[in-house]
Design an enzyme around this catalytic site. Structure first.
Site, PDB file in Angstrom:
ATOM      1  N   ASN A  45       0.847  -1.191   0.000  1.00 48.60           N
ATOM      2  CA  ASN A  45       0.000   0.000   0.000  1.00 48.60           C
ATOM      3  C   ASN A  45       0.886   1.246   0.000  1.00 48.60           C
ATOM      4  O   ASN A  45       1.973   1.224   0.586  1.00 48.60           O
ATOM      5  CB  ASN A  45      -0.889  -0.032   1.265  1.00 48.60           C
ATOM      6  CG  ASN A  45      -1.983   1.006   1.228  1.00 48.60           C
ATOM      7  OD1 ASN A  45      -1.758   2.185   1.462  1.00 48.60           O
ATOM      8  ND2 ASN A  45      -3.180   0.554   0.911  1.00 48.60           N
ATOM      9  N   GLU A  55       1.323 -14.607   3.619  1.00 47.45           N
ATOM     10  CA  GLU A  55       0.776 -15.567   4.580  1.00 47.45           C
ATOM     11  C   GLU A  55      -0.581 -15.080   5.093  1.00 47.45           C
ATOM     12  O   GLU A  55      -1.507 -15.881   5.297  1.00 47.45           O
ATOM     13  CB  GLU A  55       1.730 -15.758   5.755  1.00 47.45           C
ATOM     14  CG  GLU A  55       3.053 -16.403   5.384  1.00 47.45           C
ATOM     15  CD  GLU A  55       4.124 -15.389   4.975  1.00 47.45           C
ATOM     16  OE1 GLU A  55       3.765 -14.322   4.431  1.00 47.45           O
ATOM     17  OE2 GLU A  55       5.303 -15.674   5.200  1.00 47.45           O
TER      18      GLU A  55
HETATM   19  N1  THU Z   1       6.624 -10.514   2.881  1.00 47.53           N
HETATM   20  C1  THU Z   1       5.701 -11.534   2.795  1.00 47.53           C
HETATM   21  O1  THU Z   1       4.678 -11.395   2.139  1.00 47.53           O
HETATM   22  N2  THU Z   1       5.966 -12.676   3.461  1.00 47.53           N
HETATM   23  C2  THU Z   1       7.120 -12.970   4.106  1.00 47.53           C
HETATM   24  O2  THU Z   1       7.277 -14.085   4.601  1.00 47.53           O
HETATM   25  C3  THU Z   1       8.170 -11.940   4.194  1.00 47.53           C
HETATM   26  C4  THU Z   1       7.835 -10.595   3.656  1.00 47.53           C
HETATM   27  C5  THU Z   1       6.363  -9.299   2.119  1.00 47.53           C
HETATM   28  C6  THU Z   1       5.963  -8.091   2.896  1.00 47.53           C
HETATM   29  C7  THU Z   1       6.335  -6.979   1.924  1.00 47.53           C
HETATM   30  O3  THU Z   1       5.258  -6.791   0.992  1.00 47.53           O
HETATM   31  C8  THU Z   1       7.531  -7.522   1.176  1.00 47.53           C
HETATM   32  O4  THU Z   1       7.530  -8.918   1.409  1.00 47.53           O
HETATM   33  C9  THU Z   1       8.849  -6.943   1.619  1.00 47.53           C
HETATM   34  O5  THU Z   1       8.988  -7.030   2.986  1.00 47.53           O
END
Ligand code: THU
Length: 131
Positions: A45, A55
């Site tokens: 966002n 997750e």
């Molecule tokens: N992120 C996830 O979606 N899952 C994880 O296990 C680690 C980090 C995302 C959050 C953010 O959109 C991007 O990765 C960078 O931190």
């Protein structure tokens, strides 16, 4: 499901990521107690802290389908480092995880590491503390 089909499911989830700020796309799949699989991707966002992780998207899909117990989580991301769930997601996953839940960490083409959720969140606070 074959490992190839599982990789494809994760890759499809990752391809749905909305990550124009970090450019770090993540796909996740959770396996409900029923055996059904639920996918999610990270959704960022312009107000950075309002984004959420892959997750969290997968968990929301599982809950919306009527399941509240899971046995396995898989995460897929590109890069040199093994992408494990962030601290907040470890807590979110614990809410629904059955004992022995495994966390599988994938690169774009292979399984890189497997952890128990207990190992990633030792002595974590869970719903049992409130009952
Ligand atoms: N992120 C996830 O979606 N899952 C994880 O296990 C680690 C980090 C995302 C959050 C953010 O959109 C991007 O990765 C960078 O931190």
């Amino acid at each position: 499901m074959t490992e190839d089909a599982y990789l494809k499911l994760l890759a499809e989830a990752l391809s749905r990521a909305y990550a124009p700020y970090s450019m770090f796309a993540v796909g996740a799949v959770v396996r409900g107690e029923s055996g059904r699989l639920y996918s999610g991707a990270n959704v960022e966002n312009a107000a950075y802290p309002q984004g959420w992780c892959a997750e969290a998207s997968a968990l929301a899909a599982m809950v919306m389908a009527g399941e509240t117990r899971l046995t396995e989580v898989a995460v897929m991301a590109d890069g040199d480092h093994v992408c494990t769930p962030c601290g907040g997601c470890r807590q979110k996953l614990k809410e629904f995880a059955l004992p022995g839940t495994q966390v599988l960490c994938y690169s774009l083409d292979e399984l890189r590491a497997t952890f128990s959720l207990e190992a990633l969140l030792p002595h974590g606070f869970g719903p049992e503390y409130l009952s």
